[in-house]
Design an enzyme around this catalytic site. Structure first.
Site, mmCIF file in Angstrom:
data_model
loop_
_atom_site.group_PDB
_atom_site.id
_atom_site.type_symbol
_atom_site.label_atom_id
_atom_site.label_comp_id
_atom_site.label_asym_id
_atom_site.label_seq_id
_atom_site.Cartn_x
_atom_site.Cartn_y
_atom_site.Cartn_z
ATOM 1 N N ASN A 18 0.937 -1.203 -0.065
ATOM 2 C CA ASN A 18 -0.202 0.153 -0.223
ATOM 3 C C ASN A 18 0.705 1.125 -0.014
ATOM 4 O OD1 ASN A 18 -1.832 1.944 0.532
ATOM 5 N ND2 ASN A 18 -2.500 1.886 2.294
ATOM 6 N N LYS B 134 0.111 4.331 -0.280
ATOM 7 C CA LYS B 134 -0.427 5.309 0.083
ATOM 8 C C LYS B 134 -0.100 6.361 -0.134
ATOM 9 C CE LYS B 134 -0.120 3.785 4.505
ATOM 10 N NZ LYS B 134 -0.103 3.309 6.123
ATOM 11 N N HIS C 103 -9.715 1.196 4.819
ATOM 12 C CA HIS C 103 -8.102 1.606 5.426
ATOM 13 C C HIS C 103 -8.912 1.987 6.623
ATOM 14 C CE1 HIS C 103 -4.274 2.676 5.715
ATOM 15 N NE2 HIS C 103 -3.857 1.283 5.856
ATOM 16 N N GLU D 33 -6.373 4.967 8.119
ATOM 17 C CA GLU D 33 -6.542 6.211 7.769
ATOM 18 C C GLU D 33 -7.841 6.268 6.619
ATOM 19 O OE1 GLU D 33 -2.715 5.762 5.061
ATOM 20 O OE2 GLU D 33 -2.080 4.964 7.112
ATOM 21 N N GLU E 254 -5.655 -5.191 10.347
ATOM 22 C CA GLU E 254 -4.839 -4.020 11.107
ATOM 23 C C GLU E 254 -4.812 -3.611 12.091
ATOM 24 O OE1 GLU E 254 -2.623 -2.491 6.792
ATOM 25 O OE2 GLU E 254 -4.292 -1.781 7.111
ATOM 26 N N GLY F 200 2.585 2.203 10.757
ATOM 27 C CA GLY F 200 3.132 3.213 10.209
ATOM 28 C C GLY F 200 4.115 3.297 12.069
ATOM 29 N N SER G 104 3.425 -2.528 9.889
ATOM 30 C CA SER G 104 4.472 -2.608 10.512
ATOM 31 C C SER G 104 5.731 -3.828 10.199
ATOM 32 C CB SER G 104 5.065 -1.759 12.016
ATOM 33 O OG SER G 104 4.711 -0.362 12.183
HETATM 34 P P1 PGA Z 1 2.766 0.490 7.551
HETATM 35 O O1 PGA Z 1 1.098 0.323 6.845
HETATM 36 O O2 PGA Z 1 2.947 -1.349 7.076
HETATM 37 O O3 PGA Z 1 3.628 0.985 7.297
HETATM 38 O O4 PGA Z 1 2.582 -0.210 9.292
HETATM 39 C C1 PGA Z 1 0.699 -0.347 7.213
HETATM 40 C C2 PGA Z 1 -1.222 0.130 6.291
HETATM 41 O O5 PGA Z 1 -1.215 1.326 6.529
HETATM 42 O O6 PGA Z 1 -1.364 -0.784 5.395
#
Ligand code: PGA
Length: 249
Positions: free
Chosen positions: A7, A9, A93, A95, A163, A169, A208
């Protein structure tokens, strides 16, 4: 087959994208996993071309509208994504839920629309740190699953991504045990909803994930792959994830 879904982003400029694919091309590893990438929407055609030359990587979107078409400035419809040869879309997601205030009801409509237009859906769920600390993880997951998948028939074109919001992140991965516990719960809920076929739906872990912790997560019986942000941006890391997934069939 395990899944590695990048992803990206709102990251990667054209130069980064070229470097990424040149890097992947040079590494020439034996890919025995599903390798998917969701870039920024305008980059999809470019990635489709580059991925086509590699012949293996599937390209998807990070979001789509719940509407067919019309006066929805700034939105991208599921049918347009399908027209452009997009194969999958990430929906729900964290976000999108927190920054853009997407509710379970909106997410439900988006999943329906995307499936109707022939896209594969990665449906994201997960609890916040406050919810986990209050012992509400399973309640939150149950509600997100029940509301998000309401009125939706079982489909081969559906994947779920667990998640935990506190792991996205932050560099703070869930332990393989924490992830497995949540995945087993999600699998049981999918089975309740759709019977034994529901239990076959792939469940990805996200938060992560890195090449150094992925193999350990993949050893768990209910973890079918990873949805990866930061560690999917560089060719070396992405290939490291694919190698881990290819060794853990
Ligand atoms: P990350 O993000 O691997 O940077 O923690 C995962 C995601 O948001 O799908």
């Amino acid at each position: 087959m395990k899944f590695v879904v990048g992803n990206w982003k709102m990251n990667q400029n054209l130069e980064d994208i070229k470097k990424f694919f040149m890097g992947i091309d040079k590494l020439k590893f034996d890919l025995k996993c599903e390798a998917w990438i969701a870039p920024q929407a305008v980059h999809i055609p470019i990635l489709k071309d580059l991925a086509f030359t590699l012949g293996k990587v599937k390209i998807g979107a990070q979001n789509c509208s719940e509407h067919d078409n019309g006066a929805f400035t700034g939105e991208v419809s599921a049918s347009t994504l399908a027209d452009m040869g997009v194969e999958f879309v990430i929906i729900g997601h964290s976000e999108r839920r927190t920054i853009y205030k997407e509710t379970d009801a909106t997410i439900n409509l988006k999943i329906k629309k995307a499936l109707e237009k022939g896209l594969t859906v990665i449906f994201c769920i997960g609890e916040t740190l406050t919810e986990r600390e209050a012992g509400k993880t399973f309640d939150v997951l149950k509600t997100q699953i029940t509301e998000g998948l309401k009125g939706i028939a079982i489909s081969d074109s559906l994947l779920v991504a667990y998640e935990p919001v506190w792991a996205i992140g932050t560099g703070k991965t869930a332990t393989p045990e924490q992830a497995e516990e949540a995945h087993a719960f999600v699998r049981a809920e999918l089975k309740k909803l759709w019977g034994p076929d529901g239990a076959q739906i792939p469940i990805l872990y996200g938060g992560s994930v890195k090449p150094s912790n992925f193999a350990e997560l993949l050893m768990k019986p209910n973890i079918d792959g990873g949805l990866v942000g930061g560690a999917s941006l560089k060719a070396e890391d992405f290939s490291g994830l694919c190698i881990a997934a290819s060794q853990n069939l």
